[in-house]
Design an enzyme around this catalytic site. Structure first.
Site, short mmCIF file in Angstrom:
data_model
loop_
_atom_site.label_atom_id
_atom_site.label_comp_id
_atom_site.label_asym_id
_atom_site.label_seq_id
_atom_site.Cartn_x
_atom_site.Cartn_y
_atom_site.Cartn_z
N GLY A 11 0.83 -1.21 0.00
CA GLY A 11 0.00 0.00 0.00
C GLY A 11 0.86 1.25 0.00
O GLY A 11 2.09 1.19 -0.13
N PHE A 12 0.19 2.39 0.17
CA PHE A 12 0.88 3.68 0.13
C PHE A 12 1.97 3.77 1.22
O PHE A 12 3.18 3.83 0.91
CB PHE A 12 -0.18 4.79 0.26
N ASP A 32 0.50 -8.84 1.51
CA ASP A 32 -0.61 -7.97 1.06
C ASP A 32 -1.63 -8.80 0.29
O ASP A 32 -1.27 -9.77 -0.38
CB ASP A 32 -0.06 -6.87 0.14
N ASN A 33 -2.89 -8.41 0.38
CA ASN A 33 -3.92 -9.09 -0.44
C ASN A 33 -4.25 -8.27 -1.69
O ASN A 33 -5.15 -8.62 -2.45
CB ASN A 33 -5.19 -9.37 0.37
N ASN A 98 -4.82 -12.45 14.50
CA ASN A 98 -3.85 -13.34 13.84
C ASN A 98 -2.43 -12.81 13.97
O ASN A 98 -1.49 -13.56 14.23
CB ASN A 98 -4.21 -13.51 12.36
N LYS A 104 3.05 -13.34 19.45
CA LYS A 104 3.17 -14.07 20.72
C LYS A 104 4.03 -15.32 20.53
O LYS A 104 4.96 -15.59 21.31
CB LYS A 104 1.77 -14.45 21.21
N TYR A 144 -14.45 1.25 10.22
CA TYR A 144 -13.03 1.58 10.30
C TYR A 144 -12.66 2.05 11.71
O TYR A 144 -11.75 1.50 12.34
CB TYR A 144 -12.73 2.67 9.28
P1 NAD Z 1 -3.52 1.72 1.66
O1 NAD Z 1 -4.94 1.38 1.37
O2 NAD Z 1 -2.70 2.33 0.58
O3 NAD Z 1 -2.73 0.45 2.19
C1 NAD Z 1 -3.35 -0.62 2.89
C2 NAD Z 1 -2.74 -1.92 2.37
O4 NAD Z 1 -3.32 -3.01 3.10
C3 NAD Z 1 -3.04 -2.16 0.89
O5 NAD Z 1 -1.87 -2.58 0.23
C4 NAD Z 1 -4.10 -3.27 0.92
O6 NAD Z 1 -4.09 -4.06 -0.25
C5 NAD Z 1 -3.69 -4.03 2.17
N1 NAD Z 1 -4.77 -4.81 2.79
C6 NAD Z 1 -6.04 -4.38 3.06
N2 NAD Z 1 -6.73 -5.38 3.66
C7 NAD Z 1 -5.89 -6.45 3.77
C8 NAD Z 1 -6.03 -7.77 4.28
N3 NAD Z 1 -7.19 -8.19 4.81
N4 NAD Z 1 -4.97 -8.60 4.21
C9 NAD Z 1 -3.79 -8.19 3.67
N5 NAD Z 1 -3.61 -6.96 3.15
C10 NAD Z 1 -4.65 -6.09 3.21
O7 NAD Z 1 -3.54 2.69 2.95
P2 NAD Z 1 -2.36 3.48 3.67
O8 NAD Z 1 -2.70 4.93 3.60
O9 NAD Z 1 -1.04 3.02 3.19
O10 NAD Z 1 -2.58 3.03 5.18
C11 NAD Z 1 -1.78 2.03 5.79
C12 NAD Z 1 -2.21 1.85 7.24
O11 NAD Z 1 -2.06 3.09 7.94
C13 NAD Z 1 -3.68 1.43 7.39
O12 NAD Z 1 -3.78 0.49 8.43
C14 NAD Z 1 -4.36 2.72 7.78
O13 NAD Z 1 -5.50 2.48 8.57
C15 NAD Z 1 -3.28 3.44 8.57
N6 NAD Z 1 -3.49 4.90 8.53
C16 NAD Z 1 -3.23 5.60 7.39
C17 NAD Z 1 -3.47 6.97 7.37
C18 NAD Z 1 -3.17 7.81 6.16
O14 NAD Z 1 -3.39 9.02 6.19
N7 NAD Z 1 -2.64 7.29 5.07
C19 NAD Z 1 -3.98 7.61 8.50
C20 NAD Z 1 -4.26 6.84 9.63
C21 NAD Z 1 -4.00 5.48 9.63
#
Ligand code: NAD
Ligand code: UDP
Length: 312
Positions: A11-12, A32-33, A98, A104, A144
């Site tokens: 992801g990002f 990643d999924n 998980n 753990k 969320y």
């Molecule tokens: P994103 O959507 O770009 O990345 C999330 C990644 O998780 C993706 O690659 C997606 O394919 C993967 N994913 C989703 N569900 C999954 C699953 N069940 N199993 C395996 N992989 C899975 O978002 P991001 O902005 O990179 O955010 C990353 C984390 O940071 C997230 O947990 C998000 O809640 C947290 N976060 C981000 C922000 C932000 O501003 N970007 C703010 C607060 C929290």
């Protein structure tokens, strides 16, 4: 050198974390999924022999031996996490169970990417970690917000009950290269609209505020938090306290892209928080965390990234 598992690594934010931890000499397993992430984000890492890519969904158990786990798997953009709300909760709750089970068993340290959304539509401003939040448990953002709150509870209970070595960071709005073009969040929407000279869509009247942090600063904070051994487990806010209205943000994007886009107004989605700004006193004190990249510098790099993506 450590073996590090990064869930949501394609992801990002995860893709930046993979790169930084590889650059520091670690073995990195990116899981990643590909729901919202993409192979493109990590394509440059694939020929590094300390990098492994695993297609897996964290709602199912996963067995591996690692020293550290960064749990980022979860869609972060409102349209994406609302697309399949039940799956979003499963990812936050079953996925957390998980990953904590894995931590753990391996005695690995685990860091949870929590969020400013645990504060909901906050009644305290700026938000401090001791604030318990103002969250609607039955709204369209709840899958969320409540999922992430439950994940924090699980982290603390594994810590109290099993002595699992945990770290919790609450991330505030972060932006930068590798955001998806169709992500649906405000930064990518406004930049793409401005670059295409299309209307800029403000939801509501644009008076709501956000505080935007460049991704490199966030990654510094996450790694500092994982590496700290002074007994501080969080939760800790990570973000940039520089707050602005969404209307001002739209004007800034128009200026930086030299765009001829017009601003238009659309209905405000329900439960959209009216203000958000991190109090980072705790992060400064415990981690010496201080964001360095100012908004114009960070946005210029991000705009360049989107220009390339759009072949402009
Ligand atoms: P994103 O959507 O770009 O990345 C999330 C990644 O998780 C993706 O690659 C997606 O394919 C993967 N994913 C989703 N569900 C999954 C699953 N069940 N199993 C395996 N992989 C899975 O978002 P991001 O902005 O990179 O955010 C990353 C984390 O940071 C997230 O947990 C998000 O809640 C947290 N976060 C981000 C922000 C932000 O501003 N970007 C703010 C607060 C929290
Ligand atoms: N927003 C907007 N136009 C858009 C996308 C988002 O005005 O095209 C607003 C949204 O209503 C919210 C803010 O920008 O008030 C930030 O939205 P985002 O989806 O990026 O993240 P949030 O902080 O709400 O989780």
């Amino acid at each position: 050198m450590k073996r590090i598992l990064i869930t949501g690594g394609a992801g990002f934010i995860g893709s930046h974390l993979c790169k930084r931890l590889l650059d520091e000499g670690n073995d990195v397993i990116c899981l990643d999924n590909f729901f919202t992430g993409s192979k493109e984000n990590i394509i440059n890492l694939l020929d590094n022999n300390r990098f492994e890519l695993v297609r897996h969904d964290i709602t199912k158990e996963y067995f591996i031996e690692v020293d550290e786990i960064y749990n980022l798997a979860c869609p972060a953009s409102p349209p994406h996490y609302q697309y399949n709300a039940i799956k979003t909760i499963k990812t936050s709750v079953l996925g957390m169970i998980n990953m904590l089970g894995l931590a753990k068993r391996c005695k690995a340290r685990i860091l949870q990417a929590s969020t400013s959304e645990v504060y909901g539509d906050p009644l305290i401003h700026p938000q401090v970690e001791s604030y318990w939040g103002n969250v609607n448990p039955i709204g369209i953002r709840s899958c969320y917000d409540e999922g992430k709150r439950c994940a924090e509870t699980l982290m603390m209970d594994y810590h109290r009950q099993n002595k699992t070595d945990i770290r919790i960071v609450r991330i505030f709005n972060t932006y930068g290269p590798n955001m998806d073009l169709n992500d649906g969040r405000v930064v990518s929407n406004f930049i793409v609209q401005a670059l295409k000279n299309e209307d800029i869509t403000i939801y509501g009247d644009g008076s709501q505020t956000r505080s935007f942090c460049y991704v490199d600063d966030l990654i510094d904070g996450m790694i500092k938090m994982m590496n700290n051994t002074n007994g501080f487990i969080g939760p800790v806010n990570l973000g940039n306290p520089s707050e602005r209205t969404i209307l001002d943000f739209a004007k800034l994007i128009i200026k930086l892209t030299n765009s001829s886009s017009k601003i238009i107004y659309k209905p405000l989605p329900s439960d959209d928080p009216s203000k958000r700004q991190p109090d980072i006193t705790l992060a400064k004190k415990e981690l010496n965390f201080e964001p360095k990249v100012d908004i114009e510098e960070g946005l210029t790099k991000t705009i360049e990234y989107f220009k390339n993506k759009l072949n402009l």
